[in-house]
Design a protein around this motif. Structure first.
Motif, PDB file in Angstrom:
ATOM      1  N   GLY A 171       4.476  -2.211  10.296  1.00  0.00           N
ATOM      2  CA  GLY A 171       3.476  -2.213   9.070  1.00  0.00           C
ATOM      3  C   GLY A 171       2.268  -3.036   9.246  1.00  0.00           C
ATOM      4  O   GLY A 171       2.150  -3.576  10.273  1.00  0.00           O
ATOM      5  N   ALA A 172       1.200  -2.905   8.572  1.00  0.00           N
ATOM      6  CA  ALA A 172       0.263  -3.445   8.567  1.00  0.00           C
ATOM      7  C   ALA A 172      -0.789  -3.541   7.128  1.00  0.00           C
ATOM      8  O   ALA A 172      -0.391  -2.408   6.452  1.00  0.00           O
ATOM      9  N   MET A 173      -1.239  -4.448   6.816  1.00  0.00           N
ATOM     10  CA  MET A 173      -1.867  -4.855   5.761  1.00  0.00           C
ATOM     11  C   MET A 173      -3.410  -4.723   5.549  1.00  0.00           C
ATOM     12  O   MET A 173      -4.070  -4.948   6.812  1.00  0.00           O
ATOM     13  N   HIS A 174      -4.137  -3.932   4.852  1.00  0.00           N
ATOM     14  CA  HIS A 174      -5.438  -3.627   4.892  1.00  0.00           C
ATOM     15  C   HIS A 174      -6.306  -5.068   4.835  1.00  0.00           C
ATOM     16  O   HIS A 174      -5.700  -6.062   4.075  1.00  0.00           O
ATOM     17  N   PRO A 175      -7.439  -5.397   5.672  1.00  0.00           N
ATOM     18  CA  PRO A 175      -7.845  -6.603   5.669  1.00  0.00           C
ATOM     19  C   PRO A 175      -8.549  -7.019   4.517  1.00  0.00           C
ATOM     20  O   PRO A 175      -9.004  -8.278   4.488  1.00  0.00           O
ATOM     21  N   GLN A 176      -9.319  -6.127   3.879  1.00  0.00           N
ATOM     22  CA  GLN A 176      -9.926  -6.552   2.619  1.00  0.00           C
ATOM     23  C   GLN A 176      -9.438  -5.990   1.404  1.00  0.00           C
ATOM     24  O   GLN A 176      -9.595  -6.675   0.611  1.00  0.00           O
ATOM     25  N   ALA A 177      -8.661  -4.929   1.392  1.00  0.00           N
ATOM     26  CA  ALA A 177      -8.267  -4.401   0.137  1.00  0.00           C
ATOM     27  C   ALA A 177      -6.929  -4.721  -0.196  1.00  0.00           C
ATOM     28  O   ALA A 177      -5.999  -4.561   0.570  1.00  0.00           O
ATOM     29  N   LYS A 178      -6.502  -5.629  -1.182  1.00  0.00           N
ATOM     30  CA  LYS A 178      -5.207  -6.358  -1.349  1.00  0.00           C
ATOM     31  C   LYS A 178      -4.139  -4.929  -1.863  1.00  0.00           C
ATOM     32  O   LYS A 178      -2.972  -5.258  -1.889  1.00  0.00           O
ATOM     33  N   HIS A 179      -4.696  -4.125  -2.283  1.00  0.00           N
ATOM     34  CA  HIS A 179      -3.672  -2.876  -2.816  1.00  0.00           C
ATOM     35  C   HIS A 179      -3.227  -1.815  -1.746  1.00  0.00           C
ATOM     36  O   HIS A 179      -2.417  -0.830  -2.124  1.00  0.00           O
ATOM     37  N   MET A 180      -3.809  -1.929  -0.622  1.00  0.00           N
ATOM     38  CA  MET A 180      -3.409  -0.825   0.673  1.00  0.00           C
ATOM     39  C   MET A 180      -2.759  -1.670   1.695  1.00  0.00           C
ATOM     40  O   MET A 180      -3.265  -2.563   2.104  1.00  0.00           O
ATOM     41  N   PHE A 181      -1.944  -0.752   2.197  1.00  0.00           N
ATOM     42  CA  PHE A 181      -1.116  -1.061   3.388  1.00  0.00           C
ATOM     43  C   PHE A 181      -0.305   0.068   4.167  1.00  0.00           C
ATOM     44  O   PHE A 181      -0.466   1.272   3.340  1.00  0.00           O
ATOM     45  N   ILE A 182       0.011   0.266   5.171  1.00  0.00           N
ATOM     46  CA  ILE A 182       0.539   1.287   5.831  1.00  0.00           C
ATOM     47  C   ILE A 182       2.140   0.909   6.450  1.00  0.00           C
ATOM     48  O   ILE A 182       2.315  -0.447   6.551  1.00  0.00           O
ATOM     49  N   SER A 183       2.834   1.874   6.591  1.00  0.00           N
ATOM     50  CA  SER A 183       4.190   1.486   7.349  1.00  0.00           C
ATOM     51  C   SER A 183       4.554   2.744   8.302  1.00  0.00           C
ATOM     52  O   SER A 183       4.139   3.810   8.062  1.00  0.00           O
ATOM     53  N   GLY A 184       5.269   2.284   9.514  1.00  0.00           N
ATOM     54  CA  GLY A 184       5.521   3.186  10.290  1.00  0.00           C
ATOM     55  C   GLY A 184       7.029   3.131  10.649  1.00  0.00           C
ATOM     56  O   GLY A 184       7.604   1.981  10.633  1.00  0.00           O
ATOM     57  N   GLY A 185       7.662   4.253  10.625  1.00  0.00           N
ATOM     58  CA  GLY A 185       9.273   4.294  11.051  1.00  0.00           C
ATOM     59  C   GLY A 185       9.787   5.002  12.232  1.00  0.00           C
ATOM     60  O   GLY A 185       8.832   5.504  12.911  1.00  0.00           O
ATOM     61  N   TYR A 186      10.997   4.852  12.461  1.00  0.00           N
ATOM     62  CA  TYR A 186      11.622   5.433  13.575  1.00  0.00           C
ATOM     63  C   TYR A 186      11.644   7.175  13.346  1.00  0.00           C
ATOM     64  O   TYR A 186      12.030   7.871  14.369  1.00  0.00           O
ATOM     65  N   ASP A 187      11.449   7.513  12.417  1.00  0.00           N
ATOM     66  CA  ASP A 187      11.292   8.907  11.972  1.00  0.00           C
ATOM     67  C   ASP A 187      10.077   9.589  12.645  1.00  0.00           C
ATOM     68  O   ASP A 187       9.481  10.750  12.324  1.00  0.00           O
ATOM     69  N   GLY A 188       8.944   8.679  13.024  1.00  0.00           N
ATOM     70  CA  GLY A 188       7.765   9.266  13.569  1.00  0.00           C
ATOM     71  C   GLY A 188       6.846   9.278  12.537  1.00  0.00           C
ATOM     72  O   GLY A 188       5.487   9.967  12.538  1.00  0.00           O
ATOM     73  N   LYS A 189       7.028   8.979  11.213  1.00  0.00           N
ATOM     74  CA  LYS A 189       6.206   9.185   9.926  1.00  0.00           C
ATOM     75  C   LYS A 189       5.365   7.776   9.628  1.00  0.00           C
ATOM     76  O   LYS A 189       5.874   6.772   9.762  1.00  0.00           O
ATOM     77  N   ILE A 190       4.086   8.079   9.186  1.00  0.00           N
ATOM     78  CA  ILE A 190       3.116   7.042   8.947  1.00  0.00           C
ATOM     79  C   ILE A 190       2.744   7.153   7.546  1.00  0.00           C
ATOM     80  O   ILE A 190       2.324   8.343   7.054  1.00  0.00           O
ATOM     81  N   ASN A 191       3.243   6.201   6.645  1.00  0.00           N
ATOM     82  CA  ASN A 191       2.849   6.224   5.283  1.00  0.00           C
ATOM     83  C   ASN A 191       1.821   5.251   4.934  1.00  0.00           C
ATOM     84  O   ASN A 191       1.668   4.078   5.427  1.00  0.00           O
TER      85      ASN A 191
END
Length: 536
Positions: A171-191
């Motif tokens: 996972g990773a958090m947006h460096p400027q926007a507090k409301h945005m972040f991403i996640s990555g799973g072993y299913d190969g998907k990125i949300n």
């Protein structure tokens, strides 16, 4: 008679061997200093407030090491089971880590006390990151869910159940926007998540293999994901996300990503024992670091002071950057050591004459046939010998070396005068075939100008083959000139764009005002105070 020196044929190195500024810069990393832990190093992170401290997550221990002394500064041993992904908050005052029980623990880095205990996950929590406003904490777990916690109230703000169909390990958090972040799973998907939107997951992408690591670039408009043997660069656009670049420089699974050089360099470590360093502007590999075992975690200190890598066997490699003053000091030490060594080996001065002098005869250098012709000033024979089919196809650098030598002697026009048409046509074809190569361009352009000077007055006295060869040479030179003009136009446009962007940044920078409010000291919550580690 002085010995005739043969031509210095320039054999150009392969791209990987070319010395670049990045090669010189990263070669300043000193020899690795090693630490040994019991099991695999899960995660490494540097403290933003104290660059000399970094946290190491391994087994049931979270330890803060000092970069200079290599000693443990603080030991956070409040874990009954395996700890995962200990990371500092942006101010370095707090540290969060997940564990195998499904808990997320928040520590005070000054007192080592546990301040918060977040319960809710039903499986191990592998990654935890703070939001840009430092008020919330996101956790990514193996129960296929992502949770957003309020640090002050110790409560869950939002829960994203079944965000993936397999374990969430990145996972990773947006460096400027507090409301945005991403996640990555072993299913190969990125949300991609936006807490303001009605639909929690605003975008879903497919990486193609289990995602092991991900991060945002400092601008926040681009994020990088790593999974399998590929590193992918994706951009956040108004209409959604789009794949921009795919890099496949590892031949085994990539396990970790980090930024270096203030965000201008990207580092990726993998199970192939390599750490690849990319230029963020071109996404080309500029350097490679090699380690004794598979790399599973990586961290880069501020201003590239050190690169710390954790390996699968528990070995920790610390490579510190040599400062500018240190190399000169090392040179002085080596010079003094060399002088002492020579003095020790030197013969004592007794004032007696030397018995005899040993003369070393240098073996004669074997000259090439074209070198022999050049020594005898047979310029036409030298050009004829080197312009053979074998040299033209396999050793073009020999032909260019002779052409360059003839140009230095101002003898190229004489070597081309009164020659058979077949030889001239062969020479012109060589110029046309290799003029576009960067390593040969300058001498061959000068040679083409010499050909034009020789044949411009008598062009009508030659046959059709000769005329067609000269016409081909003219078209080739015009194409090179046209390409050069276009590249200069592109360079000028890019310089204007970059200059304008820099000017805008300089104008807007002084108008920004930052206020730093001193946050009150956080006290342990009731759940954190009652948490007791039971040791069997």
């Amino acid at each position: 008679m002085t010995n005739f020196q043969p031509l210095n044929v320039r054999r150009f190195q392969q791209k990987a061997q070319v010395v670049t500024p990045d090669t010189i810069y990263w070669n300043r990393l000193a020899k690795p200093e090693l630490l040994k832990e019991h099991t695999t190093i899960d995660y490494i992170d540097f403290s933003p407030s104290d660059p000399d401290n970094f946290v190491l997550t391994c087994s049931v221990r979270v330890q803060i090491y000092n970069l200079v002394t290599k000693l443990v500064v603080k030991n956070l041993s409040r874990f009954q089971k395996t700890a995962y992904g200990a990371t500092f908050r942006q101010d370095g005052r707090l540290l969060a880590a997940g564990d195998e029980e499904g808990h997320v623990k928040l520590f005070d880095t000054t007192s080592r006390s546990i301040l918060r205990l977040f319960k809710g996950h039903k499986a191990p929590v592998h990654r935890t990151f703070f939001t840009a406003d430092k008020l919330h904490l996101a956790s990514f777990a193996d129960d296929k869910s992502v949770r957003l916690w309020d640090v002050a109230n110790e409560k869950v703000v939002q829960t994203y159940e079944d965000a993936h169909s397999d374990y969430i390990r990145a996972g990773a958090m947006h460096p400027q926007a507090k409301h945005m972040f991403i996640s990555g799973g072993y299913d190969g998907k990125i949300n991609l998540y936006d807490t303001r939107a009605e639909q929690a997951i605003t975008q879903t992408l497919d990486h193609g293999s289990p995602v092991e690591s991900m991060l945002f670039l400092p601008s926040g408009s681009i994020f990088i994901t790593a999974g399998g043997t590929q590193v992918r660069r994706l951009g956040i656009l108004i209409s959604g996300c789009r794949l921009l670049t795919t890099m496949s420089q590892h031949h085994k699974t990539i396990t970790c990503l980090r930024l270096g050089s203030d965000g201008r360099r990207l580092l990726s470590g993998g199970l192939d024992r390599h750490v690849k360093i990319y230029d963020v502007s071109t996404y080309k590999t500029v350097h490679t670091l090699t380690y004794p075992n598979a790399v599973v975690s990586l961290a880069v200190a501020a201003k590239d002071q050190a690169v710390v890598a954790g390996m699968v066997d528990g070995l920790v490699s610390i490579k510190r950057m040599i400062v500018d003053s240190k190399p000169s000091h090392l040179k002085q030490i080596k010079a003094s050591h060399r002088q002492k060594h020579f003095k020790r080996l030197a013969r004592p001065n007794t004032g007696q004459p030397v018995d005899h002098v040993i003369t070393v005869k240098r073996s004669a250098t074997k000259l090439k046939p074209y070198d022999i012709h050049l020594r005898k000033f047979n310029y036409k024979q030298a050009l004829d010998f080197v312009c053979t089919r074998r040299n033209i196809e396999k050793f073009p650098e020999n032909v260019v070396a002779v052409i360059t030598e003839l140009q230095h002697r101002s003898a190229l026009q004489a070597a081309l005068t009164n020659r058979p048409d077949e030889k001239i046509i062969q020479f012109i074809n060589f110029l046309c075939d290799h003029m576009g190569e960067v390593r040969f361009m300058r001498p061959l352009l000068n040679a083409a100008s010499a050909v034009m000077d020789v044949f411009e007055n008598n062009v009508f006295s030659y046959n059709k083959q000769m005329l067609s060869a000269l016409e081909r040479l003219r078209r080739t030179m015009q194409a090179e000139i046209r390409l050069t003009c276009e590249l200069l136009q592109v360079k000028g446009a890019l310089e204007m764009i970059i200059g304008g962007a820099l000017d805008n940044n300089e104008e807007t920078a002084p108008t920004l005002r930052y206020t730093h409010n001193k946050t009150p000291k956080m006290h342990p919550s009731k759940a954190a105070s009652n948490y007791v580690v039971i040791v069997d």
